[in-house]
Design a protein around this motif. Sequence first.
Motif, PDB file in Angstrom:
ATOM      1  N   ASP A 162       0.986  -1.244   0.099  1.00  0.00           N
ATOM      2  CA  ASP A 162       0.068  -0.131   0.039  1.00  0.00           C
ATOM      3  C   ASP A 162       0.842   1.224   0.049  1.00  0.00           C
ATOM      4  O   ASP A 162       1.422   1.404   0.995  1.00  0.00           O
ATOM      5  CB  ASP A 162      -0.978  -0.021   1.231  1.00  0.00           C
ATOM      6  N   ALA A 178     -13.985   3.136   3.709  1.00  0.00           N
ATOM      7  CA  ALA A 178     -13.386   1.821   3.695  1.00  0.00           C
ATOM      8  C   ALA A 178     -13.722   1.036   2.373  1.00  0.00           C
ATOM      9  O   ALA A 178     -13.066  -0.147   2.331  1.00  0.00           O
ATOM     10  CB  ALA A 178     -13.851   0.824   4.823  1.00  0.00           C
ATOM     11  N   ASP A 179     -14.240   1.611   1.395  1.00  0.00           N
ATOM     12  CA  ASP A 179     -14.484   0.891   0.107  1.00  0.00           C
ATOM     13  C   ASP A 179     -13.379   0.620  -0.504  1.00  0.00           C
ATOM     14  O   ASP A 179     -12.450   1.711  -0.824  1.00  0.00           O
ATOM     15  CB  ASP A 179     -15.647   1.754  -0.491  1.00  0.00           C
ATOM     16  N   ASP A 180     -13.181  -0.543  -1.147  1.00  0.00           N
ATOM     17  CA  ASP A 180     -12.056  -0.773  -1.942  1.00  0.00           C
ATOM     18  C   ASP A 180     -12.387  -0.616  -3.496  1.00  0.00           C
ATOM     19  O   ASP A 180     -12.661  -1.240  -4.264  1.00  0.00           O
ATOM     20  CB  ASP A 180     -11.699  -2.437  -1.965  1.00  0.00           C
ATOM     21  N   THR A 213      -8.315  -7.238  -8.758  1.00  0.00           N
ATOM     22  CA  THR A 213      -7.963  -6.683  -7.630  1.00  0.00           C
ATOM     23  C   THR A 213      -6.298  -6.380  -7.694  1.00  0.00           C
ATOM     24  O   THR A 213      -5.608  -6.582  -8.515  1.00  0.00           O
ATOM     25  CB  THR A 213      -7.871  -7.683  -6.477  1.00  0.00           C
ATOM     26  N   SER A 217      -6.398  -4.679   0.260  1.00  0.00           N
ATOM     27  CA  SER A 217      -7.721  -4.749   0.355  1.00  0.00           C
ATOM     28  C   SER A 217      -8.348  -3.914   1.513  1.00  0.00           C
ATOM     29  O   SER A 217      -9.457  -3.593   1.655  1.00  0.00           O
ATOM     30  CB  SER A 217      -8.149  -6.340   0.857  1.00  0.00           C
ATOM     31  N   GLN A 218      -7.361  -3.080   2.060  1.00  0.00           N
ATOM     32  CA  GLN A 218      -7.552  -2.153   3.267  1.00  0.00           C
ATOM     33  C   GLN A 218      -6.718  -1.248   3.767  1.00  0.00           C
ATOM     34  O   GLN A 218      -5.493  -1.320   3.180  1.00  0.00           O
ATOM     35  CB  GLN A 218      -8.182  -2.887   4.657  1.00  0.00           C
ATOM     36  N   ASN A 219      -7.266  -0.235   4.511  1.00  0.00           N
ATOM     37  CA  ASN A 219      -6.425   0.607   4.860  1.00  0.00           C
ATOM     38  C   ASN A 219      -5.449   0.400   5.958  1.00  0.00           C
ATOM     39  O   ASN A 219      -5.772  -0.781   6.526  1.00  0.00           O
ATOM     40  CB  ASN A 219      -7.378   1.797   5.410  1.00  0.00           C
ATOM     41  N   ASP A 220      -4.336   1.048   6.091  1.00  0.00           N
ATOM     42  CA  ASP A 220      -3.431   0.559   7.053  1.00  0.00           C
ATOM     43  C   ASP A 220      -3.968   0.975   8.581  1.00  0.00           C
ATOM     44  O   ASP A 220      -3.388   0.501   9.588  1.00  0.00           O
ATOM     45  CB  ASP A 220      -2.066   1.279   6.845  1.00  0.00           C
ATOM     46  N   ALA A 236      -7.702   1.424  10.881  1.00  0.00           N
ATOM     47  CA  ALA A 236      -9.099   1.182  10.730  1.00  0.00           C
ATOM     48  C   ALA A 236      -9.944   2.622  11.001  1.00  0.00           C
ATOM     49  O   ALA A 236      -9.435   3.407  11.583  1.00  0.00           O
ATOM     50  CB  ALA A 236      -9.494   0.205  12.223  1.00  0.00           C
TER      51      ALA A 236
END
Length: 359
Positions: A178, A319-321, A337, A341-344, A346
């Motif tokens: 990321d 949080a949307d990918d 993809t 898949s997600q942010n570092d 929360a």
Amino acid sequence: AVTSQTRPSAAVGADHLDAPGLTPPGGDPRTDITDIYAFRAPNGNTVLVLNVNGLTPAGDQASFASSVPAVEGTDDVSYRLNVDNDGDAVADVLLEARFGRPNPEGIQRLEVTRNGEHLVAGRSSRLGETHVAHGPGGVRAFAGMLDDPFFFDLGGFLNILSPTPGESFLGCTSPRTDTFAGTNVSSLVLELPAALLTTAGSSNIGVWATTVRGSAQIDRMGRPAIATVFIPNNPFEPVSSEPSLKTAYNQASPADDRALFRDEVVDTLTLLFSLNDGAGDDPSDDAAQIAGLADVILPDVLTFDTASSAGFLNGRRPADDVIDAELALVTEGAATTDCVSQNDRAFPAEFPYLAPAHG
């Protein structure tokens, strides 16, 4: 304050430092929009987010652009969230934020107007602080440093057509880097009742952000990565193949997008759809699909049903990918993809809804 020289010049991201006039050296990341978001808050209000100062290193305090009336040659700078509520890609509601000169602690005066009328006023937050300005009817505003909510393998995108194994993220099966992990942005977060944005009988709006200095529009953004992927120059076309249109795109209006830029979108979609040919796809129906998709991509407006909590393509939640969602659409399933898949960090469930800045 962070200067433009601290940012990597190759960064493009969702819309990070995307135009020749904004990239270092000489550009101003304070007016370069990195991302925008539109989503429904847990209390039913609408949340709109505009981020600038992409790739700010952890611990740095960046400022929003401001004018200094007593100094000759400084123009007024505004951050605008444009809202169309009748489907013509022309703003019916204009939310406009202006900032004062930073004090020694980096704090700036903030004022937000709605169609020229006062909405909320307060100040920006120091790094690590969450100062919230309150207005009538549940209006809230935050301005300051937060974690960059965008997550994406930038290197894999810049090398998307590379034949060297591991350089492109096409076909990846394990997590990749990321690029934006550990970095911050300057965020303007507004929460307000949807009724201040919608028209009678409809909960649907279209949103795009612009930054303006004096009378000149500097940058704009609607859906993520549209300018980066489809407007020359991009990783699918040699830099020498045609002149860059990114500055022209950033200075244009969504209502003119199809007339000015639809051919560029179709060209790029044609190349992206061809990535699936080797898997046995029948290209005979590609032209019709590409034409339809081009008319979804343009005008470059983030469409959002304020009555729905669903995410992208309905607005955009932090949080949307969004990259995975767009890849599947624009490559006809050849890529699904970037393996990020997600942010570092929360995302919190409470205002301002983005994660704290990296200190």
